[in-house]
Design an enzyme around this catalytic site. Structure first.
Site, mmCIF file in Angstrom:
data_model
loop_
_atom_site.group_PDB
_atom_site.id
_atom_site.type_symbol
_atom_site.label_atom_id
_atom_site.label_comp_id
_atom_site.label_asym_id
_atom_site.label_seq_id
_atom_site.Cartn_x
_atom_site.Cartn_y
_atom_site.Cartn_z
ATOM 1 N N GLU A 70 -0.497 -29.890 32.271
ATOM 2 C CA GLU A 70 0.001 -28.099 33.222
ATOM 3 C C GLU A 70 -0.380 -27.855 34.188
ATOM 4 O OE1 GLU A 70 -1.210 -29.442 29.872
ATOM 5 O OE2 GLU A 70 0.696 -29.665 28.906
ATOM 6 N N HIS A 139 -0.705 -23.985 17.880
ATOM 7 C CA HIS A 139 0.630 -23.790 18.435
ATOM 8 C C HIS A 139 1.386 -22.550 17.691
ATOM 9 C CE1 HIS A 139 -0.620 -28.023 18.843
ATOM 10 N NE2 HIS A 139 0.332 -28.215 19.002
#
Lengths: 338, 373, 324
Positions: A70, A139
């Site tokens: 990322e 998450h």
């Protein structure tokens, strides 16, 4: 007008803008899904299917599967934005932005200010957020307050398919870096969405419902619960305004204050954790600027100050719901100054 | 029994309305009601409006109290002659309960709007009713077919009614031929061909009135009658404050201020109405199309389209104006040739077909009947 | 000798830029000591051949992203020295209107995407600039300057992988000055830096950063490789760092002998002079003249910066967004 899902609305927005402007690119993990593999090249179209079909329409140069790094691809998106592209980077879960905060906080958000107003960084970072899918602590977070805190970023949290499409088109056309957060539980919700391209401006709250007794402020998925609570309360004769700020940065303070003053009672619903969250922030603004109009203390309905749990019963208790919202409104309505 | 006992039910305004809130009763139990008398105020997400009683009678029983929400078609109150017994009224209410839910089933049979390709343009058309000389309802600048929510069903009782969205308006394509009224009229004439309309009653509001006049000018043989509500095109004065404000407003507050100019009493406006106008204006292509229309409609704050000569009496024409119109002043209906019917409605602004729906419906219905004579 | 095929103009330009960087940094150090510069600076003195050897290959449309030790990269890429000095003094006439300071000097019109306060900040940004070039079908390259500290950052490792799999036109210029802040690179960098590129299948070269001509030649090959669409290169450039980590750093982690030897034996400027003199490419008098001109230019930059106005207080809240 056609009924479309939240997912389809976002997909249409990306199609419109990639067609309209060749500088728009999409990159992220599995935004095509299948690159380099033996089977279908557009197998996933994003982990949640939002970017499905873009690869076929716009080709692999503009629709890029990235390594699971990322920092590199979000940072590259920032660099590309500063040099002429309009990248839309997809992060599967907002939680993963933890590994590339620097690219967002220290780089993209600050180019313009640090460089004396000379940089333009039209970057969109799309990510899912929110609890409710048994995905546990890494998450499921609702991290928008963290991004809202950082000057230079804009933060968008659509609650309906209509807003999702218009706000994403606005985000892509916007010349500042935008964090665009999609509640994954909303992807299959359906609503009226025009076929053509349109924008929804940032910093303008949506008055979802009007009522004179209390104002419920809610974002993203919480708007649906707020509306549900308002319907329960309407049957009891308590009429609520439901206000969806739609963007937390910029924040439509004018409408928040206007509604707080009109109703005198404010309940703020926030799926984020309570400390330094949006509920706390909005509450402080109203307390400071509309204190005289308040008939009751400002109520906050938020997640607890805990990570998101896994077990279904714990997760259900974690997420604010219509019942808790309605209870808070009743408490505000019943409040009497002693 | 049934013609002596009348149900007052939740009206259905437009395709998406499923329920309404009874904002207020304007008459109490025991009151004698005349046909056409305002009896209640109903609020939906989109709009608040008063409802008039269709029939005369005594208001015998209020079934749904103020503040409550009821589905479309639900029984709200009962009108009956004074000699009908209380038990018959109760029996009527009980029998009505059995019909609950029928409105929901009706929703599937509701007329569906469609997109019609006509020449280079794609129009949204909602067709209601059947038979007779068809009527075409043409909304004003920045509006859409929803303008006629309180009129379309009444007008469709005796004839086929086509509610259209002009090019670059509503759900029609966000492109205009050129922005010239004559070209918009030309596009609507192409729609006539696509809809197999030989001849029609044209009912136009504001810009839609100018479009109707332009159609009558270009093809008088296609026009059975004109019903013009606060029409553009027959005088020079027009509110630049409104037009410029409408073009400029991108957000709720300024748009709300601008739209409030439309009504004699802007209380009936709500957030949803403002939101819908903003949604329309935010479509790609719409701001440019609207600006193009204005560029041909106005110069230096005055109207530049002069279609007044079309009102020469050859085509039966009715002109309706709200006395409190702040957009186009009502005195533009002064001095029209004899034979043109003029009605000026007190208490209405630029939107008499919404503000004084029942009066407008009666006037237009009578006018259409006379024109078919 | 390689690199000596440069034209007179290019050689004069290279020398002028290197001298400009040296004088600029020495002067900033002196001004820091006198207390007139508000913030902190990290000085590039000693590393001049690296910035200039690389940037001489670049046009304005090529881009570089830099480090906290960025003054040299800025000057080599063509940033205005007066604007830079004023920026470091925190003045309204600064290249960033006094909002960035030493660590954020940028001039996008010159292809300088910013010095960067974050170690490892440049590689992802440079990859992004390279991606722009690749997608828009331009021939521009970008350079990520980083160091023996930044090479250990995850951003650098991730960016090198991304650049290699996407064949981005980017050069990773790893300026190894032997120290990450006050810690010797030998203490914190495992293995050979070039092996990190080799492991990715990326082209690489190790260069003596005191030798302008060596840097220039290696950079030339890397730039050409990138322009040909053949992907990234890592350059491991060994340089001295004349000052401590920051100006004002007592630099007591190095012995006086080591520092003296470094300045005596590893100075790119005399080495450049010797080489062009031996090859009879330039006269020493020409170079002396440049020295004097540079000195005057820096004097002028400092006096202009000193007398320049502070930013207006109203500018505190501007330039956060294009539109908010």
């Amino acid at each position: 007008m056609a009924q479309k899902s939240f997912r389809q609305a976002l997909n249409e927005a990306l199609h419109h803008e990639m067609r309209r402007d060749p500088n728009v690119i999409v990159l992220g993990e599995d935004v095509a899904g299948g690159s380099g593999a033996s089977g279908q090249k557009d197998a996933w179209g994003g982990a949640f299917g939002v970017t499905k079909g873009l690869l076929g329409a716009f080709g692999p140069a503009r629709v890029r599967d990235t390594p699971i790094t990322e920092s590199a691809f979000v940072g590259a998106a920032a660099g590309a934005a500063m040099t002429g592209l309009r990248p839309v980077a997809e992060i599967m879960f907002v939680d993963f932005l933890g590994v590339c905060f620097d690219q967002i906080f220290n780089q993209a958000a600050k180019f313009r200010y640090m460089f004396g107003g000379k940089a333009v960084t039209p970057l969109v970072i799309r990510a899912t957020y929110g609890a409710g899918t048994r995905s546990a602590s890494q998450h499921s977070q609702a991290l928008y307050p963290i991004f809202t805190h950082v000057p230079g970023l804009k933060v968008v949290i659509p609650s309906s398919p209509y807003d999702a499409k218009g706000l994403l088109i606005q985000a892509i056309r916007d010349n500042d870096p935008v964090i665009f957060l999609e509640n994954k539980v909303l992807y299959d919700t359906v609503g009226e969405v025009p076929d053509g391209a349109y924008t929804v401006p940032f910093g303008e709250a949506h008055i979802v419902r009007e009522g004179g007794d209390a104002t419920i402020v809610a974002l993203g998925r919480m708007v649906h619960f707020a509306r549900e609570a308002a319907e329960i309360l309407a049957a009891e004769g308590i009429d609520c305004t439901v206000l969806d700020p739609r963007t937390t940065s910029p924040l439509d303070e004018d409408t928040l204050l206007e509604m707080a003053e009109e109703t005198g009672r404010v309940v703020i619903v926030d799926e984020a954790n309570p400390r330094c969250g949006m509920a706390a922030d909005i509450s402080s603004i109203i307390a400071e600027k509309a204190f005289g109009a308040l008939k009751a203390p400002i109520m906050k309905v938020t997640a607890p100050h805990t990570p998101v749990p896994y077990a279904p019963n714990l997760e259900a208790a974690y997420i604010p719901d219509a019942k808790r919202i309605a209870d808070a409104v009743r408490k505000a309505v019943a409040f009497k100054r002693s | 029994m049934s013609d002596r006992i009348q149900a007052i039910t939740m009206p259905k305004w437009g395709m998406t309305m499923t329920e309404g809130k009874l904002a207020g009763w304007l008459a109490g139990e025991g009151a004698d009601i005349a046909a056409g008398q305002e009896i209640m105020e109903v609020e939906t997400e989109k709009i608040t409006n008063v409802v008039e009683s269709q029939a005369p009678g005594r208001l015998r029983k209020i079934v749904v109290s103020e503040g409550a929400t009821a589905p479309v078609g639900a029984l709200l109150a009962v009108l009956a002659a004074e000699d009908v017994s209380d038990s018959d009224v109760e029996a009527f209410i009980a029998s009505y309960a059995d019909r609950a839910g029928s409105a929901a089933a009706d929703a599937d049979d509701a007329p569906k709007a469609r997109i019609v390709q006509a020449g280079a343009h794609r129009f949204k058309v909602l067709s209601l009713g059947s038979g007779g000389v068809p009527a075409v309802l043409i909304h004003g600048f920045g509006g859409d077919g929803g303008t006629w929510l309180f009129n379309q069903d009444t007008l469709a009782q005796n004839r086929l009614v086509h509610v259209i969205d002009l090019p670059a308006h509503g759900d029609s394509e966000p492109t205009v031929p050129s922005g010239k009224v004559a070209d918009i009229a030309g596009a609507v004439l192409e729609l006539f061909a696509a809809l197999d309309i030989e001849k029609a009653h044209l009912i136009g509001h504001s810009l839609g009135g100018a479009v109707a006049l332009a159609i009558a000018q270009a093809s008088p043989q296609r026009v059975q009658s004109l019903s013009l509500i606060a029409p553009a095109g027959i005088g020079s004065e027009i509110s630049a404050l409104y037009i410029d404000g409408f073009l400029a407003a991108e957000r709720r507050k300024p748009m709300k201020e601008v739209l409030s100019l439309l009504f004699a009493d802007p209380q009936g406006m709500n957030a949803e109405m403002v939101e819908n106008v903003l949604r329309f204006k935010r479509l790609d292509g719409v701001p440019e199309a609207l600006a193009a229309i204005v560029s041909h409609l106005m110069a230096d704050g005055k109207q530049v389209i002069d279609l007044r000569a079309v009102l020469d009496g050859k085509i039966p024409a009715l002109v309706i104006w709200g006395e409190a119109d702040q957009i186009i002043p009502a005195n533009q209906s002064d001095g029209l040739p004899a034979g043109i019917d003029v009605a000026r409605l007190a208490g209405a602004g630029h939107m008499p077909m919404m503000e004084e729906a029942a009066q407008v419906n009666r006037l237009v219905t009578a006018h259409l009947g006379k024109a078919e004579g | 000798m390689t690199g000596l095929q440069l034209s007179r103009e290019e050689l004069l330009k290279a020398y002028r830029l290197m001298r400009m960087i040296r004088v600029f940094e020495d002067r900033v150090s002196a001004e820091m000591a006198s207390g007139d510069i508000p913030g902190n600076t990290h000085l590039y003195a000693g590393q001049e051949a690296s910035a200039v050897g690389i940037c001489l290959h670049l046009s304005e449309s090529d881009r570089i992203a830099s480090t906290h030790r960025g003054h040299g990269h800025c000057i080599a890429k063509g940033c205005d020295v007066d604007g830079m000095m004023a920026e470091i003094f925190g003045k309204d006439t600064g290249i960033c209107r006094g909002k960035g300071g030493s660590m954020h000097i940028a001039d996008l019109s010159k292809g300088m995407l910013g010095a960067n306060g974050i170690v490892g900040g440049a590689p992802p940004i440079a990859c992004g600039a390279a991606l722009t070039s690749q997608i828009l079908g331009r021939n521009d390259v970008s350079v990520a300057f980083t160091g023996d500290g930044g090479i250990n950052q995850g951003t650098t490792a991730e960016s090198m992988n991304l650049a290699q799999v996407w064949k981005l036109p980017v050069i990773f210029a790893v300026e190894d000055n032997g120290f990450g802040e006050a810690t010797a690179s030998s203490f914190v960098v495992a293995g050979e830096i070039t092996k990190r590129a080799e492991a990715l299948g990326m082209a690489f070269a190790k260069v003596d950063g005191v030798d302008f001509f060596a840097v220039h030649e290696a950079a030339g090959e890397a730039v050409e490789r990138a322009r040909r669409g053949e992907g990234p290169t890592l350059l491991h450039i060994e340089t001295p760092r004349y000052y401590g980590h920051f100006s004002g750093d007592p630099d007591n982690y190095r012995t006086a002998e080591e520092k003296a030897a470094m300045r005596r034996d590893r100075d790119c400027l005399p080495r450049f002079r010797r080489r062009v003199d031996e090859a009879k490419l330039l006269g020493l008098d020409e170079l002396d003249k440049i020295d004097a001109e540079v000195q005057a230019a820096i004097d002028q930059a400092v006096s202009a910066a000193r007398s320049a106005p502070q930013p207006a207080l109203s500018s505190l809240t501007t330039d956060v967004y294009v539109r908010y």
